[in-house]
Design a protein around this motif. Structure first.
Motif, PDB file in Angstrom:
ATOM      1  N   VAL A  47     -14.439   2.398  -1.283  1.00  0.00           N
ATOM      2  CA  VAL A  47     -13.375   1.563  -0.674  1.00  0.00           C
ATOM      3  C   VAL A  47     -12.311   1.504  -1.389  1.00  0.00           C
ATOM      4  O   VAL A  47     -11.055   1.710  -0.728  1.00  0.00           O
ATOM      5  CB  VAL A  47     -14.282   0.295  -1.102  1.00  0.00           C
ATOM      6  N   LYS A  48     -12.350   2.752  -2.405  1.00  0.00           N
ATOM      7  CA  LYS A  48     -10.656   2.611  -2.666  1.00  0.00           C
ATOM      8  C   LYS A  48      -9.991   4.108  -2.621  1.00  0.00           C
ATOM      9  O   LYS A  48      -8.434   4.776  -3.079  1.00  0.00           O
ATOM     10  CB  LYS A  48     -10.856   2.248  -4.487  1.00  0.00           C
ATOM     11  N   GLY A  49     -11.513   4.883  -2.221  1.00  0.00           N
ATOM     12  CA  GLY A  49     -11.899   6.458  -2.183  1.00  0.00           C
ATOM     13  C   GLY A  49     -10.219   7.640  -3.519  1.00  0.00           C
ATOM     14  O   GLY A  49     -10.020   7.914  -3.894  1.00  0.00           O
ATOM     15  N   PRO A 134     -10.204  -1.984 -10.616  1.00  0.00           N
ATOM     16  CA  PRO A 134      -8.634  -1.214 -10.407  1.00  0.00           C
ATOM     17  C   PRO A 134      -8.151  -1.019  -9.962  1.00  0.00           C
ATOM     18  O   PRO A 134      -8.515  -2.652  -9.675  1.00  0.00           O
ATOM     19  CB  PRO A 134      -9.541   0.580 -10.045  1.00  0.00           C
ATOM     20  N   SER A 135      -6.822  -1.427  -9.617  1.00  0.00           N
ATOM     21  CA  SER A 135      -5.735  -1.711  -8.919  1.00  0.00           C
ATOM     22  C   SER A 135      -6.272  -2.087  -7.696  1.00  0.00           C
ATOM     23  O   SER A 135      -6.896  -0.836  -6.592  1.00  0.00           O
ATOM     24  CB  SER A 135      -4.345  -1.672  -9.064  1.00  0.00           C
ATOM     25  N   ALA A 136      -6.141  -2.365  -6.859  1.00  0.00           N
ATOM     26  CA  ALA A 136      -6.346  -3.030  -5.616  1.00  0.00           C
ATOM     27  C   ALA A 136      -6.035  -2.333  -4.156  1.00  0.00           C
ATOM     28  O   ALA A 136      -5.426  -2.749  -3.244  1.00  0.00           O
ATOM     29  CB  ALA A 136      -7.442  -4.628  -5.080  1.00  0.00           C
ATOM     30  N   ASN A 137      -5.720  -1.178  -4.257  1.00  0.00           N
ATOM     31  CA  ASN A 137      -4.540  -0.099  -3.377  1.00  0.00           C
ATOM     32  C   ASN A 137      -5.328   0.778  -2.888  1.00  0.00           C
ATOM     33  O   ASN A 137      -6.555   1.259  -4.232  1.00  0.00           O
ATOM     34  CB  ASN A 137      -3.566   0.305  -4.143  1.00  0.00           C
ATOM     35  N   ARG A 138      -5.341   1.462  -2.069  1.00  0.00           N
ATOM     36  CA  ARG A 138      -5.981   3.081  -2.131  1.00  0.00           C
ATOM     37  C   ARG A 138      -5.227   4.101  -3.034  1.00  0.00           C
ATOM     38  O   ARG A 138      -4.188   3.921  -4.008  1.00  0.00           O
ATOM     39  CB  ARG A 138      -5.628   3.249  -0.755  1.00  0.00           C
ATOM     40  N   VAL A 142       0.851   2.639  -4.048  1.00  0.00           N
ATOM     41  CA  VAL A 142       1.987   1.343  -4.947  1.00  0.00           C
ATOM     42  C   VAL A 142       0.395   0.412  -5.000  1.00  0.00           C
ATOM     43  O   VAL A 142      -0.499  -0.248  -3.879  1.00  0.00           O
ATOM     44  CB  VAL A 142       2.214   0.864  -3.539  1.00  0.00           C
ATOM     45  N   SER A 143      -0.177   0.266  -6.071  1.00  0.00           N
ATOM     46  CA  SER A 143      -0.159  -1.274  -5.975  1.00  0.00           C
ATOM     47  C   SER A 143       0.197  -2.947  -5.377  1.00  0.00           C
ATOM     48  O   SER A 143       1.580  -2.620  -6.060  1.00  0.00           O
ATOM     49  CB  SER A 143      -0.407  -1.966  -8.149  1.00  0.00           C
ATOM     50  N   PRO A 144      -0.907  -3.279  -5.563  1.00  0.00           N
ATOM     51  CA  PRO A 144      -0.171  -4.956  -5.037  1.00  0.00           C
ATOM     52  C   PRO A 144       0.141  -5.913  -5.490  1.00  0.00           C
ATOM     53  O   PRO A 144      -0.505  -6.248  -7.052  1.00  0.00           O
ATOM     54  CB  PRO A 144      -2.276  -4.970  -4.054  1.00  0.00           C
ATOM     55  N   VAL A 171       4.033  -5.319 -12.808  1.00  0.00           N
ATOM     56  CA  VAL A 171       2.974  -3.744 -12.829  1.00  0.00           C
ATOM     57  C   VAL A 171       2.053  -3.619 -13.892  1.00  0.00           C
ATOM     58  O   VAL A 171       1.810  -4.218 -14.886  1.00  0.00           O
ATOM     59  CB  VAL A 171       4.138  -2.766 -14.214  1.00  0.00           C
ATOM     60  N   GLU A 172       1.093  -2.626 -14.116  1.00  0.00           N
ATOM     61  CA  GLU A 172      -0.224  -2.983 -14.584  1.00  0.00           C
ATOM     62  C   GLU A 172      -0.162  -2.596 -16.523  1.00  0.00           C
ATOM     63  O   GLU A 172       1.627  -2.358 -17.020  1.00  0.00           O
ATOM     64  CB  GLU A 172      -0.666  -0.717 -14.882  1.00  0.00           C
ATOM     65  N   SER A 173      -1.223  -2.727 -16.818  1.00  0.00           N
ATOM     66  CA  SER A 173      -1.112  -3.639 -18.325  1.00  0.00           C
ATOM     67  C   SER A 173      -0.750  -1.615 -19.380  1.00  0.00           C
ATOM     68  O   SER A 173      -1.122  -1.145 -18.470  1.00  0.00           O
ATOM     69  CB  SER A 173      -2.089  -3.804 -18.234  1.00  0.00           C
TER      70      SER A 173
HETATM   71 MG    MG Z   1      -3.871   2.157  -9.974  1.00  0.00          MG
END
Ligand code: MG
Ligand code: TXA
Length: 321
Positions: A47-49, A134-138, A142-144, A171-173
């Protein structure tokens, strides 16, 4: 806005059936799958590619989960976990047998994190297992940081999106590898390097070289469609003017005080590192919503969260594949 107890119950049912649940954390939204279900994890990659060679973080409910998901946990890991969990810190540790290969890309290690968001906590506690997310973006985009970003990126491919409003950190961890001899910073993020070093009592090693172990390490990650060009505050106005003269649709991540030429669009990025981090991904998305072809940005001082903001801007400006 906020997910209810009934939503959490539905989300648990979806995860148990091998489905995908997007959920809020304090950093960005995650695309969650049951970390013990290889089929569900593979579906999440599809789904994330996301290429199968990139491992994902396993989210767990509390520090007490450490020994269920990791082995040979060093004292430094316990120290950092106690100091920063729940919070925006991911620890890379030797994995336990409980971790499925699909989640770690076959690596002997696993990334673990206890997120600091009431909805994530409620979900993890009710589910009772680990959630690979993972972050819920393609992949590569850009992360959501809002539920609407998740829906815009992944749409109906996600079985359920839990809405928790905008993410606080943005921003991510921070990722610290403690699986080897040295504590190594793999990705700057929501916990500052300074705070980590205070707790460890010594400097962290920096990830260098191109042994790509984290997709966050690739150039051209976190990128909007608009070309991102880094410049300095002193050259912002002249660079914008030159690009406008070339016929580009120009915008700039700028403060209210930065001077921009007529025709250049201002997307405000606050001055303090914390506020800039919280706004950054929405600002990158706004560049695309406005149809900009070029987005100018300047790097903040690389202290505290400024290190993560500068890292993401550099990657957004990196060469595209
Ligand atoms: Mg990510
Ligand atoms: O804040 C965050 O970390 C968010 C939220 C959802 O928790 N998650 C996130 O996941 O940013 P993702 O998949 O977009 O980035 C995870 C990073 C990747 O760069 C991945 O390579 C790295 O963590 N990673 C995961 N497991 C690893 C491992 N065993 N060794 C090295 N890096 C690992």
């Amino acid at each position: 806005m906020t997910a209810t107890a009934a939503d959490i119950a539905r989300a648990v049912a979806v995860l148990r059936e091998g489905g995908l649940v997007a959920f809020p954390t304090e950093t960005v939204y995650g695309l969650g799958a049951d970390a013990s279900n290889a089929t569900a994890v593979r579906r999440m990659y599809a789904v994330k590619g996301r290429p199968a060679g990139h491992p994902v973080i396993v989210h767990v409910p509390s520090v007490d989960s450490l020994d269920a998901w990791a082995t040979d946990v060093p004292e430094d890991a316990r120290k950092l976990a106690k100091a920063f969990w729940p919070g925006p810190l991911t620890l890379i540790l030797k994995r336990s047998a409980r971790v499925v290969d699909a989640a770690t890309a076959g690596l002997p290690t696993v990334g673990l994190r206890v997120p600091d968001h009431p909805i994530a906590t409620a979900l993890l506690e009710a589910f009772g297992g680990g959630i690979a997310a993972p972050s819920a973006n393609r992949f590569g985009s850009v992360s959501p940081t809002t539920a609407a970003h998740v829906v815009a990126d992944l749409g109906p491919a996600v079985d359920l999106v839990l809405d928790g409003g905008p993410c606080r950190v943005g921003v991510e961890s921070t990722i610290v590898d403690l699986s080897g001899a040295e504590a190594t910073l793999l990705r700057p993020g929501g916990v500052s390097r300074e705070a980590l070093e205070d707790v460890l009592g010594r400097p962290l090693h920096r990830h260098d070289g191109q042994a790509v172990r984290a997709p966050g390490m690739l150039a051209s990650h976190y990128a909007p469609r608009a070309r991102v060009v880094l410049t300095s505050p002193a050259e912002l106005a002249t660079t914008a003017a030159a690009l406008l003269a070339e016929g580009e649709r120009v915008g700039a991540l700028a403060t209210d005080d930065d001077v921009l030429p007529e025709g250049a669009e201002r997307i405000v990025l606050p001055v303090t590192a914390e506020e800039a981090a919280a706004r950054l991904y929405a600002a990158l998305r706004e560049a695309d919503e406005r149809g900009l072809t070029v987005l100018l940005a300047t790097l903040p001082p690389e202290q505290g969260l400024g290190l993560a903001v500068a890292d993401r801007l550099r990657r957004a400006a990196g060469p595209r594949t």
